[in-house]
Design a protein around this motif. Structure first.
Motif, PDB file in Angstrom:
ATOM      1  N   VAL A 123       0.870  -1.178   0.000  1.00  0.00           N
ATOM      2  CA  VAL A 123       0.000   0.000   0.000  1.00  0.00           C
ATOM      3  C   VAL A 123       0.907   1.228   0.000  1.00  0.00           C
ATOM      4  CG1 VAL A 123      -1.770   1.308   1.231  1.00  0.00           C
ATOM      5  CG2 VAL A 123      -1.835  -1.193   1.252  1.00  0.00           C
ATOM      6  N   ARG A 124       0.788   2.063  -1.009  1.00  0.00           N
ATOM      7  CA  ARG A 124       1.763   3.136  -1.174  1.00  0.00           C
ATOM      8  C   ARG A 124       1.095   4.475  -1.453  1.00  0.00           C
ATOM      9  NH1 ARG A 124       6.209   0.798   0.146  1.00  0.00           N
ATOM     10  NH2 ARG A 124       6.632   2.978   0.440  1.00  0.00           N
ATOM     11  N   VAL A 125       1.801   5.567  -1.094  1.00  0.00           N
ATOM     12  CA  VAL A 125       1.440   6.910  -1.557  1.00  0.00           C
ATOM     13  C   VAL A 125       2.623   7.404  -2.382  1.00  0.00           C
ATOM     14  CG1 VAL A 125      -0.055   7.514   0.381  1.00  0.00           C
ATOM     15  CG2 VAL A 125       2.411   7.981   0.542  1.00  0.00           C
ATOM     16  N   LEU A 126       2.474   8.548  -3.043  1.00  0.00           N
ATOM     17  CA  LEU A 126       3.577   9.060  -3.863  1.00  0.00           C
ATOM     18  C   LEU A 126       3.693  10.566  -3.726  1.00  0.00           C
ATOM     19  CD1 LEU A 126       5.765   8.807  -5.967  1.00  0.00           C
ATOM     20  CD2 LEU A 126       4.027   8.759  -7.742  1.00  0.00           C
ATOM     21  N   ARG A 127       4.793  10.968  -3.117  1.00  0.00           N
ATOM     22  CA  ARG A 127       5.130  12.398  -3.094  1.00  0.00           C
ATOM     23  C   ARG A 127       6.645  12.578  -3.266  1.00  0.00           C
ATOM     24  NH1 ARG A 127       3.004  17.446  -3.894  1.00  0.00           N
ATOM     25  NH2 ARG A 127       4.619  18.888  -3.263  1.00  0.00           N
ATOM     26  N   SER A 128       7.414  11.647  -2.680  1.00  0.00           N
ATOM     27  CA  SER A 128       8.867  11.847  -2.632  1.00  0.00           C
ATOM     28  C   SER A 128       9.601  10.882  -3.572  1.00  0.00           C
ATOM     29  CB  SER A 128       9.365  11.620  -1.203  1.00  0.00           C
ATOM     30  OG  SER A 128       9.211  10.251  -0.871  1.00  0.00           O
ATOM     31  N   PHE A 129      10.872  11.160  -3.771  1.00  0.00           N
ATOM     32  CA  PHE A 129      11.718  10.289  -4.588  1.00  0.00           C
ATOM     33  C   PHE A 129      11.782   8.882  -3.975  1.00  0.00           C
ATOM     34  CE2 PHE A 129      15.935   8.580  -5.714  1.00  0.00           C
ATOM     35  CZ  PHE A 129      15.796   8.560  -7.086  1.00  0.00           C
ATOM     36  N   ASP A 130      11.966   8.829  -2.647  1.00  0.00           N
ATOM     37  CA  ASP A 130      12.041   7.510  -2.001  1.00  0.00           C
ATOM     38  C   ASP A 130      10.737   6.726  -2.197  1.00  0.00           C
ATOM     39  OD1 ASP A 130      14.566   8.178  -1.238  1.00  0.00           O
ATOM     40  OD2 ASP A 130      14.066   8.622   0.854  1.00  0.00           O
ATOM     41  N   GLU A 131       9.600   7.455  -2.114  1.00  0.00           N
ATOM     42  CA  GLU A 131       8.314   6.767  -2.321  1.00  0.00           C
ATOM     43  C   GLU A 131       8.184   6.281  -3.763  1.00  0.00           C
ATOM     44  OE1 GLU A 131       5.821   9.184   1.141  1.00  0.00           O
ATOM     45  OE2 GLU A 131       5.939   9.987  -0.891  1.00  0.00           O
ATOM     46  N   SER A 132       8.697   7.073  -4.699  1.00  0.00           N
ATOM     47  CA  SER A 132       8.619   6.660  -6.101  1.00  0.00           C
ATOM     48  C   SER A 132       9.468   5.407  -6.340  1.00  0.00           C
ATOM     49  CB  SER A 132       9.090   7.810  -7.004  1.00  0.00           C
ATOM     50  OG  SER A 132       8.983   7.462  -8.346  1.00  0.00           O
ATOM     51  N   MET A 133      10.661   5.371  -5.733  1.00  0.00           N
ATOM     52  CA  MET A 133      11.525   4.203  -5.905  1.00  0.00           C
ATOM     53  C   MET A 133      10.896   2.963  -5.254  1.00  0.00           C
ATOM     54  SD  MET A 133      13.924   5.219  -7.771  1.00  0.00           S
ATOM     55  CE  MET A 133      15.550   4.534  -7.778  1.00  0.00           C
ATOM     56  N   ALA A 134      10.272   3.164  -4.089  1.00  0.00           N
ATOM     57  CA  ALA A 134       9.633   2.030  -3.406  1.00  0.00           C
ATOM     58  C   ALA A 134       8.442   1.524  -4.216  1.00  0.00           C
ATOM     59  CB  ALA A 134       9.189   2.449  -2.005  1.00  0.00           C
ATOM     60  N   LEU A 135       7.683   2.461  -4.785  1.00  0.00           N
ATOM     61  CA  LEU A 135       6.530   2.081  -5.596  1.00  0.00           C
ATOM     62  C   LEU A 135       6.994   1.333  -6.848  1.00  0.00           C
ATOM     63  CD1 LEU A 135       3.572   2.183  -6.465  1.00  0.00           C
ATOM     64  CD2 LEU A 135       3.871   4.586  -7.090  1.00  0.00           C
ATOM     65  N   ARG A 136       8.061   1.808  -7.449  1.00  0.00           N
ATOM     66  CA  ARG A 136       8.608   1.172  -8.649  1.00  0.00           C
ATOM     67  C   ARG A 136       9.063  -0.252  -8.346  1.00  0.00           C
ATOM     68  NH1 ARG A 136      13.584   4.278 -11.628  1.00  0.00           N
ATOM     69  NH2 ARG A 136      15.153   2.782 -11.042  1.00  0.00           N
ATOM     70  N   GLU A 137       9.639  -0.422  -7.181  1.00  0.00           N
ATOM     71  CA  GLU A 137      10.077  -1.759  -6.747  1.00  0.00           C
ATOM     72  C   GLU A 137       8.870  -2.698  -6.624  1.00  0.00           C
ATOM     73  OE1 GLU A 137      13.395  -2.223  -4.994  1.00  0.00           O
ATOM     74  OE2 GLU A 137      12.966  -4.376  -4.757  1.00  0.00           O
ATOM     75  N   HIS A 138       7.820  -2.217  -5.936  1.00  0.00           N
ATOM     76  CA  HIS A 138       6.594  -3.025  -5.808  1.00  0.00           C
ATOM     77  C   HIS A 138       5.994  -3.313  -7.175  1.00  0.00           C
ATOM     78  CE1 HIS A 138       5.741  -3.574  -1.578  1.00  0.00           C
ATOM     79  NE2 HIS A 138       6.189  -2.363  -1.351  1.00  0.00           N
ATOM     80  N   ALA A 139       6.016  -2.262  -8.040  1.00  0.00           N
ATOM     81  CA  ALA A 139       5.380  -2.396  -9.355  1.00  0.00           C
ATOM     82  C   ALA A 139       6.066  -3.458 -10.198  1.00  0.00           C
ATOM     83  CB  ALA A 139       5.392  -1.057 -10.086  1.00  0.00           C
ATOM     84  N   SER A 140       7.383  -3.639  -9.995  1.00  0.00           N
ATOM     85  CA  SER A 140       8.105  -4.602 -10.828  1.00  0.00           C
ATOM     86  C   SER A 140       7.667  -6.039 -10.524  1.00  0.00           C
ATOM     87  CB  SER A 140       9.615  -4.436 -10.642  1.00  0.00           C
ATOM     88  OG  SER A 140       9.951  -4.766  -9.324  1.00  0.00           O
ATOM     89  N   GLU A 141       7.063  -6.235  -9.338  1.00  0.00           N
ATOM     90  CA  GLU A 141       6.582  -7.574  -8.998  1.00  0.00           C
ATOM     91  C   GLU A 141       5.066  -7.683  -9.049  1.00  0.00           C
ATOM     92  OE1 GLU A 141       8.310  -8.116  -5.159  1.00  0.00           O
ATOM     93  OE2 GLU A 141      10.324  -7.921  -6.013  1.00  0.00           O
TER      94      GLU A 141
END
Ligand code: FAD
Length: 390
Positions: A123-141
């Protein structure tokens, strides 16, 4: 001024632009940028676009040398926790006390969360660079994502996830995406764009529950529909990051209240960017959450702070949003209640004029950059809509 200099709290676009403008205006005193993030000030628009799609990793606005060469001190990873406007000090989380001659508030926004959603992995939100990288990691799986909220960030995330091959359900309580900003007529065209790209768009319905053990597994909509999901992105908007100003005497009401030059209710304290609610030409307070507004405000707040002449600039507000190969651009101040004249629509790209009281107040285009930009002068001149359509 004494020699405490100017302290800028916040480490985003507004902070970087203000520091840059101060040096351009030949301010020679100390400049300190205080940011709670560990990164150099960076650009946020790519976070929901190129960064998420793994096309870009470096989004810093200026390299470290820029700050060194311009004698701008960066205090990174240092959150401001309180402000004393009498003593003219800012206190940081580690107890450091910074004195200022002038203070600039540039703390941006904090994404809203849904308290009822449990704190599950995926479960993610998106505002920061770190959040974007974490979301991208989740998205890859991930295979099946539910994006909650079809505002700009929700729509962009949905588009980026589709390009990564993730199945996407986009859930929006309003009748269309972007309905509150652009109105339902243009919202329908945005809905069509997403549906054509395979997004399962559910409008007029909210999220009732998010389920899972450790990782998110299911989203239940208000109408009882159960959706399997291994990724949930909450994109329901943000609120101004102003907690640290509590008790400071700086007036806050959905953002830091400022006059038309960015001056707050407290002496020697200024604000700009997403966190700031500036008085507009009609006397209303308005908080704008768009990129180009930041540079426009920096060009005003810096001379005002330094006691220099403030340039008379006719600003026609502008923002864009990239969704698939379509750049949606908005010029002027269209409102959902305006009369919308759809003048071009080829099934994917479109152009619309927004009319209020007989004149054009905004232009919105999808994939029509030249035509949108051409309208700038017409909006600034409040051109009769009959002339635009004639
Ligand atoms: C994912 C995303 C996509 C976007 N896409 C577009 C787009 O396509 N087009 C467009 O026009 N606009 C877009 N925007 C909006 C645009 O990026 C913002 O308008 C702009 O970033 C505002 O800059 P700012 O400096 O005011 O705030 P921010 O960029 O949010 O910077 C604020 C900084 O202050 C820090 N901070 C907060 N509290 C404290 C504290 N107490 N102490 C110290 N530091 C603190 C924050 O961590 C952050 O680093 C997008 C925004 C996001 C998040």
């Amino acid at each position: 001024m004494s020699n405490n200099g100017i302290v800028i709290v916040g480490g985003g676009l507004a902070a970087a632009r203000t520091a840059e403008q101060l040096r351009r205006a030949e301010y020679t005193g100390r400049i300190t940028i205080v940011s709670d993030e560990a990164h150099l000030p960076y650009d946020r628009p790519p976070l929901s676009k190129e960064v998420l799609r793994k096309e870009v990793d470096d989004v810093v606005l200026k390299p470290r040398e820029f700050y060194d060469e311009n004698d701008i001190t960066l205090q990174l990873g240092a959150a401001a926790t309180s402000l004393d406007t009498g003593a003219q000090t800012v206190t940081l989380a580690d107890g450091t006390v910074l004195h200022y001659d002038e203070l600039v508030i540039a703390t941006g926004l904090v994404p809203r969360r849904i308290p009822a959603i449990p704190d599950l992995e995926g479960v993610r939100v998106l505002r920061s660079f770190d959040e974007s990288m974490a979301l991208r990691e989740h998205a890859s799986e991930a295979q099946r994502a539910v994006v909650i909220g079809a505002g700009f960030i929700g729509c962009e995330v949905a588009a980026s996830l589709r390009s990564l091959g993730v199945e996407v359900v986009l859930v929006e309580p309003q009748p269309t995406p972007l309905a509150t900003v652009l109105g339902e007529q243009i919202g329908e065209l945005v809905a069509r764009l997403h549906r054509n790209e395979g997004v399962d768009l559910r409008t007029g319905v909210g999220v009732a529950e998010v389920r899972g053990e450790k990782h998110v597994e299911q989203v239940v909509l208000g109408d009882g529909t159960e959706l399997a999901a291994d990724l949930v992105v909450v994109g329901i908007g943000s609120r101004p990051a102003t907690e640290w100003l509590e008790g400071s005497g700086v007036e806050v009401d959905n953002g830091v209240i400022c006059d038309e030059a960015g001056k707050t209710s407290a002496p020697n304290v200024w604000a700009l960017g997403d966190v700031a609610s500036w008085r507009d030409a009609t006397g209303h307070q308005a908080r704008v959450e768009h990129w180009s507004n930041v540079a426009d405000q920096a060009r005003v707040v810096v001379p005002a702070m330094l006691g220099q002449d403030v340039p008379e600039v006719v600003v026609v507000p502008y923002f864009w949003s990239d969704q698939y190969d379509v750049k949606i651009q908005c010029l002027g101040e269209p409102e959902a209640t305006d009369v919308v004249h759809l003048v071009e629509d080829d099934g994917r790209k479109f152009l619309a004029y927004y009319e209020r009281d007989g004149v054009v107040v905004g232009v919105v285009g999808g994939g029509m950059p030249g035509k949108v930009m051409k309208a700038r002068g017409k909006i600034a001149a409040a051109t009769p809509i009959s002339e635009m359509l004639g």
